[in-house]
Design a protein around this motif. Structure first.
Motif, PDB file in Angstrom:
ATOM      1  N   MET A   1       0.823  -1.131   0.000  1.00 39.97           N
ATOM      2  CA  MET A   1       0.002   0.032   0.004  1.00 39.97           C
ATOM      3  C   MET A   1       0.875   1.358   0.087  1.00 39.97           C
ATOM      4  O   MET A   1       1.672   1.212   0.682  1.00 39.97           O
ATOM      5  N   PRO A   2       0.594   2.125  -0.848  1.00 36.90           N
ATOM      6  CA  PRO A   2       1.482   3.518  -0.871  1.00 36.90           C
ATOM      7  C   PRO A   2       1.355   4.170   0.578  1.00 36.90           C
ATOM      8  O   PRO A   2       0.365   4.170   1.194  1.00 36.90           O
ATOM      9  N   TYR A   3       2.251   4.923   0.794  1.00 32.85           N
ATOM     10  CA  TYR A   3       2.123   5.802   1.899  1.00 32.85           C
ATOM     11  C   TYR A   3       1.241   6.819   2.132  1.00 32.85           C
ATOM     12  O   TYR A   3       0.621   7.261   0.974  1.00 32.85           O
ATOM     13  N   ASN A   4       0.681   7.251   3.042  1.00 31.47           N
ATOM     14  CA  ASN A   4      -0.281   8.007   3.565  1.00 31.47           C
ATOM     15  C   ASN A   4      -1.630   7.813   2.851  1.00 31.47           C
ATOM     16  O   ASN A   4      -2.474   8.797   2.517  1.00 31.47           O
ATOM     17  N   GLN A   5      -1.963   6.701   2.561  1.00 30.48           N
ATOM     18  CA  GLN A   5      -3.633   6.547   2.258  1.00 30.48           C
ATOM     19  C   GLN A   5      -4.074   6.025   3.540  1.00 30.48           C
ATOM     20  O   GLN A   5      -5.447   6.424   3.419  1.00 30.48           O
ATOM     21  N   VAL A   6      -3.606   5.641   4.524  1.00 30.99           N
ATOM     22  CA  VAL A   6      -4.304   5.414   5.817  1.00 30.99           C
ATOM     23  C   VAL A   6      -3.605   5.941   6.715  1.00 30.99           C
ATOM     24  O   VAL A   6      -2.197   5.936   6.830  1.00 30.99           O
ATOM     25  N   THR A   7      -4.275   6.763   7.795  1.00 22.89           N
ATOM     26  CA  THR A   7      -3.239   7.313   8.948  1.00 22.89           C
ATOM     27  C   THR A   7      -4.091   6.951  10.118  1.00 22.89           C
ATOM     28  O   THR A   7      -5.320   6.471  10.039  1.00 22.89           O
ATOM     29  N   GLU A  13      -8.251   4.603  12.465  1.00 20.30           N
ATOM     30  CA  GLU A  13      -7.433   4.401  11.414  1.00 20.30           C
ATOM     31  C   GLU A  13      -8.450   5.211  10.317  1.00 20.30           C
ATOM     32  O   GLU A  13      -9.708   5.036  10.316  1.00 20.30           O
ATOM     33  N   ILE A  14      -7.694   6.080   9.665  1.00 21.34           N
ATOM     34  CA  ILE A  14      -8.791   6.977   8.451  1.00 21.34           C
ATOM     35  C   ILE A  14      -8.181   7.040   7.086  1.00 21.34           C
ATOM     36  O   ILE A  14      -6.977   6.823   6.957  1.00 21.34           O
ATOM     37  N   TRP A  15      -8.829   6.645   6.344  1.00 17.83           N
ATOM     38  CA  TRP A  15      -8.445   6.628   4.886  1.00 17.83           C
ATOM     39  C   TRP A  15      -8.733   7.984   4.362  1.00 17.83           C
ATOM     40  O   TRP A  15      -9.738   8.582   4.478  1.00 17.83           O
ATOM     41  N   LEU A  16      -7.620   8.188   3.692  1.00 18.64           N
ATOM     42  CA  LEU A  16      -7.407   9.575   2.900  1.00 18.64           C
ATOM     43  C   LEU A  16      -8.156   9.664   1.692  1.00 18.64           C
ATOM     44  O   LEU A  16      -7.916   8.703   0.905  1.00 18.64           O
ATOM     45  N   THR A  17      -8.608  10.746   1.040  1.00 19.54           N
ATOM     46  CA  THR A  17      -8.766  10.779  -0.191  1.00 19.54           C
ATOM     47  C   THR A  17      -7.641  11.253  -0.712  1.00 19.54           C
ATOM     48  O   THR A  17      -6.668  11.376  -0.520  1.00 19.54           O
ATOM     49  N   ALA A  18      -7.827  10.985  -2.363  1.00 21.78           N
ATOM     50  CA  ALA A  18      -6.720  11.398  -3.164  1.00 21.78           C
ATOM     51  C   ALA A  18      -6.168  12.895  -2.844  1.00 21.78           C
ATOM     52  O   ALA A  18      -5.006  13.067  -2.722  1.00 21.78           O
ATOM     53  N   GLU A  19      -7.182  13.720  -2.692  1.00 23.96           N
ATOM     54  CA  GLU A  19      -6.681  14.999  -2.481  1.00 23.96           C
ATOM     55  C   GLU A  19      -6.095  15.221  -1.146  1.00 23.96           C
ATOM     56  O   GLU A  19      -4.928  16.021  -0.915  1.00 23.96           O
ATOM     57  N   GLU A  20      -6.752  14.655  -0.162  1.00 28.06           N
ATOM     58  CA  GLU A  20      -5.903  14.574   1.247  1.00 28.06           C
ATOM     59  C   GLU A  20      -4.650  14.030   1.192  1.00 28.06           C
ATOM     60  O   GLU A  20      -3.849  14.625   1.837  1.00 28.06           O
ATOM     61  N   LYS A  21      -4.365  13.030   0.493  1.00 27.43           N
ATOM     62  CA  LYS A  21      -3.199  12.310   0.643  1.00 27.43           C
ATOM     63  C   LYS A  21      -2.113  13.158  -0.368  1.00 27.43           C
ATOM     64  O   LYS A  21      -0.969  13.325   0.164  1.00 27.43           O
ATOM     65  N   LYS A  22      -2.627  13.731  -1.395  1.00 26.39           N
ATOM     66  CA  LYS A  22      -1.381  14.790  -2.105  1.00 26.39           C
ATOM     67  C   LYS A  22      -1.081  16.026  -1.054  1.00 26.39           C
ATOM     68  O   LYS A  22      -0.079  16.216  -0.772  1.00 26.39           O
ATOM     69  N   GLN A  23      -2.152  16.510  -0.290  1.00 18.82           N
ATOM     70  CA  GLN A  23      -1.714  17.523   0.373  1.00 18.82           C
ATOM     71  C   GLN A  23      -1.031  17.142   1.906  1.00 18.82           C
ATOM     72  O   GLN A  23       0.020  17.736   2.170  1.00 18.82           O
ATOM     73  N   VAL A  24      -1.177  15.843   2.285  1.00 19.98           N
ATOM     74  CA  VAL A  24      -0.519  15.302   3.341  1.00 19.98           C
ATOM     75  C   VAL A  24       0.989  14.896   2.768  1.00 19.98           C
ATOM     76  O   VAL A  24       1.914  15.245   3.625  1.00 19.98           O
ATOM     77  N   ASP A  25       1.140  14.514   1.609  1.00 19.02           N
ATOM     78  CA  ASP A  25       2.295  14.204   1.144  1.00 19.02           C
ATOM     79  C   ASP A  25       3.149  15.447   0.982  1.00 19.02           C
ATOM     80  O   ASP A  25       4.467  15.567   1.339  1.00 19.02           O
ATOM     81  N   ASN A  26       2.471  16.415   0.419  1.00 15.96           N
ATOM     82  CA  ASN A  26       3.381  17.801   0.515  1.00 15.96           C
ATOM     83  C   ASN A  26       3.794  18.252   1.669  1.00 15.96           C
ATOM     84  O   ASN A  26       4.998  18.736   1.656  1.00 15.96           O
ATOM     85  N   PHE A  27       2.820  18.418   2.548  1.00 12.62           N
ATOM     86  CA  PHE A  27       3.277  18.707   3.986  1.00 12.62           C
ATOM     87  C   PHE A  27       4.384  17.784   4.661  1.00 12.62           C
ATOM     88  O   PHE A  27       5.371  18.540   5.158  1.00 12.62           O
ATOM     89  N   HIS A  28       4.258  16.693   4.502  1.00 12.85           N
ATOM     90  CA  HIS A  28       5.227  15.818   5.034  1.00 12.85           C
ATOM     91  C   HIS A  28       6.841  16.068   4.278  1.00 12.85           C
ATOM     92  O   HIS A  28       7.771  16.173   5.269  1.00 12.85           O
ATOM     93  N   LYS A  29       6.654  16.058   3.144  1.00  7.42           N
ATOM     94  CA  LYS A  29       8.034  16.639   2.292  1.00  7.42           C
ATOM     95  C   LYS A  29       8.397  18.005   2.712  1.00  7.42           C
ATOM     96  O   LYS A  29       9.622  18.169   2.576  1.00  7.42           O
ATOM     97  N   SER A  30       7.576  18.931   3.327  1.00  4.09           N
ATOM     98  CA  SER A  30       8.162  20.242   3.461  1.00  4.09           C
ATOM     99  C   SER A  30       8.696  20.427   4.904  1.00  4.09           C
ATOM    100  O   SER A  30       9.296  21.428   5.289  1.00  4.09           O
TER     101      SER A  30
END
Length: 141
Positions: A1-7, A13-30
């Motif tokens: 499973m790709p990172y940040n699909q579930v948190t 446990e919460i499943w992220l939408t595609a948009e939430e995953k994109k935003q979470v990925d961007n924040f984590h990388k920052s």
């Protein structure tokens, strides 16, 4: 499973939408994530998409039970944030040694300047910046 699909937030446990995953990925990388392991080491995660629970488990062998009790947080330009548990609770007693290590890393990765210090986060919308439970002080590094 790709990172940040579930948190996990508040032990749920919460499943992220595609948009939430994109935003979470961007924040984590920052940000520079940190956690103080039970042996006293500071475990860093530098501009990586993985959330704390995942990098601590994969890179340092931290169990979920241990994870829930670690002092952790992140550094971004102008802000240092401390918290613990999947509920993002404030730290009751942040030691001067923990401050010193985190301040050193802030300067190393983001340079000198003024930093707000936050303790605990109010869980908000996934992928957005959450507000602090407590603003402790501003420091100049």
């Amino acid at each position: 499973m790709p990172y940040n699909q579930v948190t996990t937030i508040d032990d749920k446990e919460i499943w992220l939408t595609a948009e939430e995953k994109k935003q979470v990925d961007n924040f984590h990388k920052s940000r520079i994530a940190f956690a103080f392991l039970s042996d006293g080491r500071c475990a860093l995660n530098i501009h990586d998409v993985r959330e704390h629970k995942i990098y601590l488990q994969e890179d340092f062998g931290v169990s979920f039970a241990e994870f829930e009790n670690l002092i952790r947080g992140f550094i971004i330009r102008g802000r240092i944030v401390f918290y613990k548990s999947s509920a993002f609770l404030p730290i009751e007693n942040i030691s001067p040694q923990h401050f010193a290590v985190v301040y050193e890393k802030a300067v190393e990765f983001f340079g000198k300047g003024e930093y707000e210090v936050w303790n605990g986060l109010k869980v908000g919308k996934l992928g957005e910046q959450w507000q602090p439970i407590q603003k402790m002080k501003n420091v100049f590094l």
